[in-house]
Write a protein that holds these residues in place. Structure first.
Motif, PDB file in Angstrom:
ATOM      1  N   ILE A  64       0.908  -1.189   0.000  1.00 46.03           N
ATOM      2  CA  ILE A  64      -0.026   0.058  -0.160  1.00 46.03           C
ATOM      3  C   ILE A  64       0.682   1.208   0.006  1.00 46.03           C
ATOM      4  O   ILE A  64       0.466   2.121  -0.856  1.00 46.03           O
ATOM      5  CB  ILE A  64      -1.111   0.023   1.021  1.00 46.03           C
ATOM      6  N   VAL A  65       2.047   1.126   0.871  1.00 44.59           N
ATOM      7  CA  VAL A  65       2.805   2.385   0.795  1.00 44.59           C
ATOM      8  C   VAL A  65       3.375   2.643  -0.442  1.00 44.59           C
ATOM      9  O   VAL A  65       3.656   3.689  -0.901  1.00 44.59           O
ATOM     10  CB  VAL A  65       3.874   2.199   1.906  1.00 44.59           C
ATOM     11  N   GLU A  66       3.937   1.507  -1.045  1.00 48.26           N
ATOM     12  CA  GLU A  66       4.637   1.505  -2.318  1.00 48.26           C
ATOM     13  C   GLU A  66       3.796   2.237  -3.339  1.00 48.26           C
ATOM     14  O   GLU A  66       4.243   2.930  -4.184  1.00 48.26           O
ATOM     15  CB  GLU A  66       5.232   0.389  -2.591  1.00 48.26           C
ATOM     16  N   ARG A  85       9.541   8.899  -0.626  1.00 48.11           N
ATOM     17  CA  ARG A  85       8.736   9.006   0.619  1.00 48.11           C
ATOM     18  C   ARG A  85       8.543   7.588   1.129  1.00 48.11           C
ATOM     19  O   ARG A  85       8.297   7.289   2.167  1.00 48.11           O
ATOM     20  CB  ARG A  85       7.437   9.691   0.257  1.00 48.11           C
ATOM     21  N   ALA A  86       8.140   6.573   0.107  1.00 51.09           N
ATOM     22  CA  ALA A  86       7.762   5.372   0.353  1.00 51.09           C
ATOM     23  C   ALA A  86       9.203   4.839   1.450  1.00 51.09           C
ATOM     24  O   ALA A  86       8.808   4.026   2.152  1.00 51.09           O
ATOM     25  CB  ALA A  86       7.622   4.521  -0.850  1.00 51.09           C
ATOM     26  N   LYS A  90      -6.818  -6.632   1.747  1.00 50.50           N
ATOM     27  CA  LYS A  90      -6.464  -7.393   0.745  1.00 50.50           C
ATOM     28  C   LYS A  90      -7.880  -7.889   0.022  1.00 50.50           C
ATOM     29  O   LYS A  90      -8.053  -8.033  -1.090  1.00 50.50           O
ATOM     30  CB  LYS A  90      -5.958  -8.761   1.282  1.00 50.50           C
ATOM     31  N   LEU A  91      -8.875  -7.927   0.938  1.00 49.49           N
ATOM     32  CA  LEU A  91     -10.386  -8.305   0.084  1.00 49.49           C
ATOM     33  C   LEU A  91     -10.629  -7.164  -0.721  1.00 49.49           C
ATOM     34  O   LEU A  91     -11.169  -7.531  -1.863  1.00 49.49           O
ATOM     35  CB  LEU A  91     -11.032  -8.414   1.310  1.00 49.49           C
ATOM     36  N   PHE A 112      -3.455   9.320   4.347  1.00 47.16           N
ATOM     37  CA  PHE A 112      -4.357   9.006   5.356  1.00 47.16           C
ATOM     38  C   PHE A 112      -5.589   8.884   4.841  1.00 47.16           C
ATOM     39  O   PHE A 112      -6.741   7.936   5.096  1.00 47.16           O
ATOM     40  CB  PHE A 112      -4.172   9.922   6.549  1.00 47.16           C
ATOM     41  N   GLY A 113      -5.998   9.900   3.820  1.00 48.24           N
ATOM     42  CA  GLY A 113      -7.323   9.994   3.167  1.00 48.24           C
ATOM     43  C   GLY A 113      -7.763   8.715   2.523  1.00 48.24           C
ATOM     44  O   GLY A 113      -8.767   8.065   2.704  1.00 48.24           O
ATOM     45  N   GLY A 114      -6.562   8.177   1.923  1.00 46.62           N
ATOM     46  CA  GLY A 114      -6.894   6.862   1.050  1.00 46.62           C
ATOM     47  C   GLY A 114      -7.224   5.682   2.076  1.00 46.62           C
ATOM     48  O   GLY A 114      -7.982   4.918   1.590  1.00 46.62           O
TER      49      GLY A 114
END
Lengths: 329, 444
Positions: free
Chosen positions: B101-103, B110-111, B138-139, B232-234
């Motif tokens: 998710i971060v990547e 930033r990642a 993941k779902l 965060f919004g994501g």
């Protein structure tokens, strides 16, 4: 037995029941034990058939011979406020922190901190002494998280080491580990005579040992009675005479032995049940030998046919005493 | 059959319905949740659907039963599926999922800053709730690719089955919360009129947190929060989206339980909670249910008949039952003496007799002498009595659930002597699950 008794086990093995029975067994002969719950499930209240427990130590049961069992459901939020109060004298400020979500942050988000608080509270009870210098509790029994998570839970030092390198939480973690990794502590695992729980027990013991945590005993719970001996079992499996069994059933008063008769119709289902029993029996024997191979003291506790209730917990605690638990202080 | 459900769950129509896109298996630990998920996935695949099973922490044996030695964070095709469908299986790797998710949502620099942050490393490896949140994440990802007809999800072994529903919200509210905003931009909040106490609270709070955790950890958190700012919004949006996905008509929840008091109590809570959250509940899967082909013979009748057989014949062993009970492990004798539970006096007698005659019994076993038919039959009857008692207890436990939730359809899977080792075993469980919806089996 060590002063802090940690009980873990795979989900569904009855670890809370065993922890309760152990607390009762250790409280016999006038001793006092504290049974501690850390997962907020109110499992102890269910076992002792009482109202949900508050965050306070209260007497929950009398043990045979004048002993007493106290219970405590540790709430991490309240434990943190407690802790802040104790060390920083923050009354209202604690509530302000709660409002800001800081307590929530600290207890659910900050990794490891929650566990330090939970184990810390239990260790505090282990060390606590009264004015005369006697221990407040002879034993503290902890109903710990399941086998898959217990090493991580107890190994708080490693958890917080990378994060809090200084400060009171760091010191608290050090103090807690001092108790948990010492002979004052024993971690017991509850299992069933089934493949998955036994495998988890084997893996769990390796993990605990790898982390330097003292492994105590293995309790095999819900052991089913041996109702059919080996000889009878072999006979049952070597396709015994259908007619002879039907006749025996008939002799016993269960109806006609003729083909289609009441007794005759019982033969196949009864032999089928014997076959299922045999299969399970063989599996159980294999699992028992895996457990014996661990070289740890093994306790066996029976499956109570009528289901588990408070009387059953007393029954199990009596069995634990018979098996030597609580014999010496 | 005494345990036939009044309101059977029709599993095949549920699995066959192209509208069914997600099946969530939830319930307390140790009830066979993961096995149920795998069996449902296999059945759906063999009925022609393209299925992925997302497991959280499968036992090694279960992964092997699907022909995969080790499951990982990528769906792997399971070999040996009959028919046109496909079965894929994967195991949630929460750290990997978080990293991805971060990547995916931060520029490389930033990642890297986030991935190297000690606070992130600890957070992603397991704060209470990460596993649940990542399972939801993941779902959502699996569903978004639209590569699957059906996704079967197993839920994490939480301290309570409800954590699965709570954790994503908890993480969401943390990431959205006052605390985060304070950590990121204290001035913004403190500037509002009448909010001075917040300012004071804030500095005190960072002070206390700093004292408690050490200043370095607080700095790590602040750096982490700043780096995660854009994401965060994501997080919140995706958590909400997945939550809505779970409420959508294409989702079916199956509550898994065993006919035991605790498991069914947990199941009842879950049923109520799903109702409150407007999550579509398909039914209850009850694993490890016992039955008997001779249910017409009650426990009492069987024991009385066994007594009759004991009375006649055998004279060389005083109570006459010794040949029927016991096994060759001498150390088991003592615990067996107490194993009968609150049973009938007859049962107690039998067990005591066995303990007394244990040694003699072993000799018999070694010589492989068939036991007399009366002894054998008495043993079969005692075995049956035990089975009937178990049946009665399971029935009582289940009745309590049904009384609370008569509307919940039930599918039952019989108790099997051993664990599932292969696809054939999973297939058999799938068959049992499906049979529940086709009316009571024809027993004579």
């Amino acid at each position: 037995m060590s002063r802090l008794q940690v009980v873990s086990g795979k989900g569904g093995t009855g670890k809370t029941t065993v922890a309760a029975a152990l607390a009762l067994a250790l409280a016999s002969r006038g001793r006092r034990t504290l049974l501690v719950e850390v997962e907020g499930r109110q499992g102890i209240a269910q076992v002792f058939e009482t109202e949900p427990l508050p965050y306070e130590e209260r007497r929950i049961a009398a043990a045979p011979g004048g002993g007493e069992v106290y219970a405590l459901a540790i709430d991490p939020e309240l434990a943190l406020l407690d802790y802040l109060q104790m060390f920083y004298k923050l009354g209202g400020a604690g509530r302000a922190l709660k409002k800001l979500g800081a307590i929530d942050f600290a207890t659910t988000i900050a990794p490891g901190l929650r566990d330090v608080l939970l184990t810390g509270k239990a260790c505090e009870a282990v060390r606590r002494k009264d004015k005369k210098g006697r221990y407040a509790y002879d034993h503290v029994v902890m109903d710990a998280p399941p086998t898959g998570r217990v090493t991580r839970f107890l190994n708080v030092n490693d958890e917080v080491a990378g994060l809090a390198k200084v400060g009171p939480i760091h010191h608290q973690a050090q103090a807690v580990m001092g108790v948990l990794k010492s002979p004052q502590t024993e971690v017991h695992l509850v299992t069933l005579l089934e493949e998955m729980p036994v495998q988890e027990t084997v893996d769990g013991i390796a993990e605990l040992r790898g982390a330097g945590l003292p492994v105590g005993r293995v309790a095999v719970n819900m052991v089913r009675p041996a109702l059919l001996g080996d000889a009878a079992l072999r006979t049952a499996l070597q396709s015994p005479s259908h007619t002879a069994v039907a006749k025996a059933l008939s002799t016993a008063g269960l109806g006609g032995a003729r083909r289609g008769g009441k007794a005759e119709r019982l033969v196949d289902p009864l032999l089928e049940q014997a076959g299922e029993y045999a299969e399970r029996h063989t599996l159980e024997r294999a699992q028992r030998s895996v457990l014996t191979g661990l070289g740890l003291p093994l306790h066996e506790l029976p499956l109570l046919t009528e289901g588990m209730d408070l009387a059953g917990v007393y029954e199990l605690s009596a069995l634990l005493r018979e098996q030597g638990v609580g014999a010496t202080a | 059959m005494s345990l036939e459900p009044a309101n059977p769950l029709a599993v095949d129509p549920l699995l066959d319905d192209p509208e069914t896109r997600i099946v969530v298996c939830c319930g307390s630990g140790g009830v066979g949740k993961t096995t149920t998920a795998a069996a449902l996935g296999l059945r759906a695949a063999e009925r022609g659907r393209r299925v992925v099973v997302l497991t959280i922490d499968p036992a090694r044996r279960l992964a092997q039963s699907m022909g995969i030695d080790s499951l990982d964070n990528v769906p792997r095709q399971v070999p040996g599926i009959e028919g046109k469908g496909e079965l894929h299986a994967m195991m949630l790797d929460m750290k990997r999922t978080f990293d991805e998710i971060v990547e995916a949502h931060a520029d490389p620099e930033r990642a890297r800053a986030i991935l190297e942050n000690p606070f992130y490393q600890s957070l992603s490896a397991g704060f209470a709730g990460t596993q649940e949140y990542m399972a939801m994440e993941k779902l959502g990802q699996l569903r978004a690719t639209d590569a699957w007809d059906l996704i079967v999800v197993d839920t994490p072994p939480s301290r309570s089955a409800l954590d699965f529903l709570d954790a994503p919200k908890r993480l969401g509210s943390f990431l959205d919360g006052k605390l985060i905003r304070l950590l990121m931009a204290p001035a913004k909040v403190g500037g509002r009129a009448g909010m001075k106490f917040l300012n004071a609270g804030m500095s005190m709070m960072t002070g206390v947190l700093g004292k408690l955790l050490g200043g370095q950890l607080l700095r790590d958190v602040q750096t982490f929060v700043a780096a995660m700012d854009s994401m965060f919004g994501g997080f919140r949006t995706r958590a909400d989206a997945t939550f809505q996905l779970l409420q959508a008509p294409g989702t079916a929840f199956l509550v898994v339980a065993a006919p035991e008091r605790d498991a069914l109590r947990e199941a009842a809570y879950f049923v109520e909670r799903l109702g409150a959250e407007k999550m579509p509940l398909a039914g209850l899967v009850l694993n490890r249910v016992h039955s008997s082909g001779a249910a017409q013979l009650s426990a009492e009748q069987a024991l009385a008949a066994a007594e009759n057989l004991d009375g006649g014949g055998i004279v060389d062993q005083p109570p006459g039952k010794a040949g029927l009970v016991g096994n060759s492990a001498p150390e088991a004798a003592t615990d067996r003496a107490t194993s009968s539970g609150p049973g009938s006096p007859a049962d107690q007698d039998g067990v005591r007799a066995d303990t007394a005659a244990g040694a003699e019994q072993e000799k018999d076993a070694d010589e492989e002498v068939p036991v007399p038919v009366e002894e054998l039959t008495a043993g079969l009857l005692r075995l049956h009595a035990e089975r009937m008692r178990l049946l009665a207890r399971e029935q009582r436990t289940r009745d309590r659930f049904t009384a609370r939730h008569p509307e919940v359809p039930v599918a039952e899977v019989p108790a099997l002597p051993g664990d599932v080792h292969d696809l054939a075993g999973l297939r058999a469980i799938g068959t049992y699950l499906a049979e529940a919806g086709t009316g009571p089996a024809d027993e004579t």
